[in-house]
Design a protein around this motif. Structure first.
Motif, PDB file in Angstrom:
ATOM      1  N   SER A   1      45.634  36.804  38.146  1.00 27.08           N
ATOM      2  CA  SER A   1      46.139  35.751  39.022  1.00 27.08           C
ATOM      3  C   SER A   1      45.094  35.324  40.044  1.00 27.08           C
ATOM      4  O   SER A   1      44.895  34.129  40.284  1.00 27.08           O
ATOM      5  CB  SER A   1      47.407  36.217  39.741  1.00 27.08           C
ATOM      6  OG  SER A   1      47.872  35.198  40.606  1.00 27.08           O
ATOM      7  N   LEU A   2      44.427  36.290  40.653  1.00 28.37           N
ATOM      8  CA  LEU A   2      43.427  35.944  41.654  1.00 28.37           C
ATOM      9  C   LEU A   2      42.275  35.161  41.028  1.00 28.37           C
ATOM     10  O   LEU A   2      41.784  34.186  41.611  1.00 28.37           O
ATOM     11  CB  LEU A   2      42.903  37.196  42.357  1.00 28.37           C
ATOM     12  CG  LEU A   2      41.837  36.946  43.435  1.00 28.37           C
ATOM     13  CD1 LEU A   2      42.305  35.937  44.472  1.00 28.37           C
ATOM     14  CD2 LEU A   2      41.441  38.258  44.102  1.00 28.37           C
ATOM     15  N   ASP A   3      41.848  35.560  39.830  1.00 25.24           N
ATOM     16  CA  ASP A   3      40.793  34.807  39.153  1.00 25.24           C
ATOM     17  C   ASP A   3      41.215  33.356  38.936  1.00 25.24           C
ATOM     18  O   ASP A   3      40.429  32.421  39.140  1.00 25.24           O
ATOM     19  CB  ASP A   3      40.447  35.453  37.810  1.00 25.24           C
ATOM     20  CG  ASP A   3      39.610  36.727  37.977  1.00 25.24           C
ATOM     21  OD1 ASP A   3      39.056  36.927  39.072  1.00 25.24           O
ATOM     22  OD2 ASP A   3      39.518  37.501  37.002  1.00 25.24           O
ATOM     23  N   GLN A   4      42.455  33.154  38.510  1.00 27.01           N
ATOM     24  CA  GLN A   4      42.961  31.798  38.305  1.00 27.01           C
ATOM     25  C   GLN A   4      43.029  31.031  39.625  1.00 27.01           C
ATOM     26  O   GLN A   4      42.685  29.849  39.688  1.00 27.01           O
ATOM     27  CB  GLN A   4      44.346  31.843  37.666  1.00 27.01           C
ATOM     28  CG  GLN A   4      44.372  32.346  36.244  1.00 27.01           C
ATOM     29  CD  GLN A   4      45.782  32.352  35.668  1.00 27.01           C
ATOM     30  OE1 GLN A   4      46.673  31.685  36.176  1.00 27.01           O
ATOM     31  NE2 GLN A   4      45.980  33.115  34.612  1.00 27.01           N
ATOM     32  N   SER A   5      43.481  31.710  40.691  1.00 24.76           N
ATOM     33  CA  SER A   5      43.603  31.058  42.001  1.00 24.76           C
ATOM     34  C   SER A   5      42.248  30.583  42.507  1.00 24.76           C
ATOM     35  O   SER A   5      42.127  29.477  43.047  1.00 24.76           O
ATOM     36  CB  SER A   5      44.230  32.024  43.014  1.00 24.76           C
ATOM     37  OG  SER A   5      45.575  32.298  42.694  1.00 24.76           O
TER      38      SER A   5
END
Length: 317
Positions: A122-126
């Motif tokens: 999720s953080l990578d996508q954010s």
């Protein structure tokens, strides 16, 4: 051709006050801007742009997001990415940008809750959506009763060590899990910066449950979301339910919530605020900021005028 944005040279002299976040080097504005509503793909981009410009020009350096803010999911972060590219890149080091993961984001078993796989992905996508190399603050957005806390917390430790976040936070965790989390993170030299919880004059659970006291004693910051109870603590509903209101849409606020007892309480709060020369919203925000241990309040805004009114609790502009 779009007019270039140049931040107000007096942005730190426009009345905003800053509060130290627990026992850290971070100073947060007493009023922070939340992207939960009004910054998604269904909202006019130019309005979002005007609101964020006004916020930063008046000392709001903290923008709060989450992976699934929108609608649609992810689109508030995409708005932030566009704002970064078009307006805020020169001011990146003045901004404190947070995001979160924990609620549902994509289908399947790895698209919500607190697993390492979900938080990392999720953080990578954010970061891609927001056009950022790192966030200043990454939260576990909710307590996961089924994933070992050590797994969720170690993921937070590792995103800091990987340089993807400078600080970590916890949101919506019960007190005992918060105690465990703060101890775990401290022992690994990634101290818990802040706790985000729902706190307002109608919902005082963080006080009643001892969360705010724990944060104050342990040097953890506290930021309040839904400080106006999604508009209940404004003059919006004192004379009924407006056709264009959030309650009329019935997603987060239900009409059944506006009982005669609640309406009487809101009108009582409003009369007291008027007697002090304030609005109900100003009084509600000020009440939170007066609580020991509170660092900042997160306000949303659907217009510059609304944000200007909310800022009166601090800036008197």
């Amino acid at each position: 051709m779009r007019e270039a944005y140049f931040a107000d040279k007096n942005r730190y002299n426009n009345g905003m006050e800053f509060e130290r976040c627990g026992r850290s080097g971070v100073l947060l504005p007493k009023v922070s801007l939340g992207f939960w509503h009004n910054f998604g793909s269904v909202d006019p981009y130019e309005r979002s742009r005007e609101i964020t410009h006004y916020a930063f020009d008046h000392g709001i350096t903290h923008f709060d997001l989450a992976n699934n803010y929108g609608p649609v999911y992810g689109s508030a972060e995409e708005t932030m990415g566009r704002l970064m590219d078009e307006d805020f890149r020169p001011y990146r080091d003045e901004l404190f940008i947070s995001t979160k993961a924990g609620y549902d984001m994509w289908p399947g078993p790895y698209g919500e809750w607190g697993s390492r796989k979900y938080l990392m992905a999720s953080l990578d996508q954010s970061l891609k959506r927001m056009k950022l190399d790192y966030v200043d603050l990454f939260y576990s957005h909710r307590y996961d009763p089924n994933t070992p806390l050590e797994e969720t917390l170690q993921a937070l430790v590792d995103v800091v060590r990987a340089g993807k976040a400078l600080y970590v936070g916890i949101s919506n965790w019960p007190l005992e899990a918060l105690r465990f989390g703060a101890k775990y993170l401290k022992e690994r030299d990634v101290p818990l910066l802040i706790y985000q919880g729902r706190l307002n004059m109608l919902n005082r659970e963080p006080i009643e449950q001892g969360i705010l006291e724990f944060c104050a004693n342990e040097g953890v910051g506290f930021i309040a979301f839904s400080p106006l109870a999604q508009g209940l603590l404004t003059d919006r509903y004192l004379n009924g339910i407006p056709a264009d209101s959030r309650m009329s849409k019935g997603k987060f606020l239900k009409e059944s919530m506006l009982t005669p007892e609640l309406l009487a309480k809101l009108r009582e709060y409003n009369e007291k605020a008027k007697s002090e020369g304030k609005t109900l919203a100003e009084t509600a925000l000020g009440w939170i900021l007066d609580q020991k241990g509170v660092t900042s309040v997160l306000v949303g805004a659907s217009s510059v005028a609304q944000l200007e009114k909310n800022l009166r609790c601090v800036t008197r502009v």
